[in-house]
Structures are given as structure tokens and as C-alpha cells.
Design a protein around this motif. Sequence first.
Motif, PDB file in Angstrom:
ATOM      1  N   ASP A  74       2.875  11.042  30.044  1.00  0.00           N
ATOM      2  CA  ASP A  74       3.791  11.591  31.337  1.00  0.00           C
ATOM      3  C   ASP A  74       3.076  12.319  32.602  1.00  0.00           C
ATOM      4  N   THR A  75       1.424  12.886  32.464  1.00  0.00           N
ATOM      5  CA  THR A  75       1.137  13.599  33.622  1.00  0.00           C
ATOM      6  C   THR A  75       0.245  13.057  34.089  1.00  0.00           C
ATOM      7  N   LEU A  76      -0.250  12.020  33.815  1.00  0.00           N
ATOM      8  CA  LEU A  76      -0.868  10.754  33.903  1.00  0.00           C
ATOM      9  C   LEU A  76      -1.337  10.423  35.823  1.00  0.00           C
ATOM     10  N   SER A  77      -1.185   9.949  36.292  1.00  0.00           N
ATOM     11  CA  SER A  77      -1.080   8.780  37.568  1.00  0.00           C
ATOM     12  C   SER A  77      -0.758   7.629  37.127  1.00  0.00           C
ATOM     13  N   SER A  78      -0.513   6.695  37.575  1.00  0.00           N
ATOM     14  CA  SER A  78       0.476   5.454  37.471  1.00  0.00           C
ATOM     15  C   SER A  78      -0.778   4.458  36.835  1.00  0.00           C
ATOM     16  N   PRO A  79      -2.670   4.822  37.368  1.00  0.00           N
ATOM     17  CA  PRO A  79      -2.942   3.985  37.043  1.00  0.00           C
ATOM     18  C   PRO A  79      -3.708   4.382  35.633  1.00  0.00           C
TER      19      PRO A  79
END
Length: 292
Positions: A74-79
Motif C-alpha cells: 500500500d506504500t507503492l505507487s499505482s504502477p
Amino acid sequence: MSHPVLQVVGLRKSFTANRRTVHALNGVSLTLGQSETLGIVGESGSGKSTLGRIAVGLDTPSAGELHIEGERVDTLSSPERREKLRQCQMIFQDPYSSLNPRLTVGRQIGEGLFARGESDWRAIRLTVADLLDRVGLKREFASRYPHEFSGGQRQRIAIARALAPNPQIVVADEPVSALDVTIQAQILDLLADLKKDGNLSYLFISHDMAVVARLCDRIAVMHRGRLVECGPARAVIENPQHPYTRSLLDAVPRFGRRRTGQKPVPVRFPQHEDGDTFLTVSEGHTVLQAGL
């Protein structure tokens, strides 16, 4: 155990229907090691399928953390999140409803290759043929449609589709419960062989202790959205600590402790409360202390 490829920490998931809130998951924490098969077992409504759907990104947790290959999703960017979740693929219970009846088998398997960045359709067709070989099907089946196959063949197709994006983790949600016994054994053997060949890790969800005991390295038992016992498969089977685990084993003739003709004894399971702690029975074997 090797380093975890999948980890969930304090996972919670709630649903609201008719003004009533249902806690499908209530503080579940577990890890899946590299090249490990972890069995998630429990009755319908225990939260095991919700856990699997969250692991592959089909559901979003209400609280808690999901880590894949050491990164919190959940801390990652969408891509980045999409790419990370692609490492975790799912095999569904019903192979017919999980396949698109309007698309050929080759097209459906090929979509997974396209999603991972492959754009050469000639190369995709060759890879699809190789995947069909790996799951024990003929290459020419790529041009056929799902309705032309038996239930066991359709599940092999679904397995090939799950392998197409080259995942490290496969979530198998009751993958043999819709099949007859002889076909179940073939699919379980196939999953075991694919694990050896592809260095896969399985999160294997089932209500059947006998199936889980056959395939899994460790077993995690879920009851009413909580993890109540977790340990090496042999330890959980031979020395179950939680009353719910014992009741699941007693329901299987191979493991049951009741004599023939003896009536089952009703079991009162503990009500889980926040703040429950786990007791370490042996190395890697823990059990929820509530009610023990």
C-alpha cells in the motif's frame, strides 16, 4: 523457513450489509516462505478466501499490512503496486466460471503474457504451447474454448493461465473441491511438480484437512476471521492444540479419533477477543491461547 515472499501483518477486513458489520478478518498475521506451501484451512466463513483475495489485490484490507517480497504494497505507487501484485496469481475454485467462455484457451493464457510486457504474438503463442505442455495438455488445445473440456482439464487451463505472468506466489483457493477424487489427486500432483520446476510458493486454501496434509509444508487454521493455530503440517496433524483444529481433524475419517458408530461430541469454541495471545507449543507451532 526461508525468507518470506509474502507477509501479512494485523490484517483486518470488514463488510457491512443490512446495517450489520461482519469482520471477515480480525488481526491475521502470517508469512509464506520461498518455495513453501502454506495451507490455510477452515470452514466456510472463516475468512480464508478473503485472505487470498487480499493477497492478489482483488480485495483491499480495512487495516493491516501486506508485504510482497519485502515491500509493503500500500506504500507503492499505482504502477509499482500493479507490478508487485502481478507476482501473486490466483487459481479459483470453479474452473468453468473463472474462464471466459467467449475466448479461446490460447487467448486467455496469452493475456497473462501480454500483461507482463510481451508484445510479440508469435512468441506468446510459443509460450502458451509450452505452458499447456507443463500442465499436461496438448498444444492444439490452444484454439479451443472452455466448454470443450472436462472439469479437470479446465482446472489445468486455469493453472496455466495463473503461471503465464511468471509469478513467485500462487494463491490456490479450493482448487480441487469441485473435482472428483481421482482428478483431485492428479491436480495435487501437478501442483507439487510445478512447485519443484518453477520455484513457486503456494498459499493453498481449503476446508479439507486431508488435502492440505498431502500438499502443504505448514498449516494455518482459521476460525471466525482469526488465526487460531499455525505450525508444521505434521505437528498440527499429529498434535493439534486448539479445539477447533481437533474438530476439523475429527471430521476426516483418516484422522478422526472417534470409534465407528460413536456420536460426535459437540465442541464449544472460545470466543476470540482482541488482546488474545499465542502460545508457542514447539518451534514454529503456535496456538491461540483463548479457551485452552
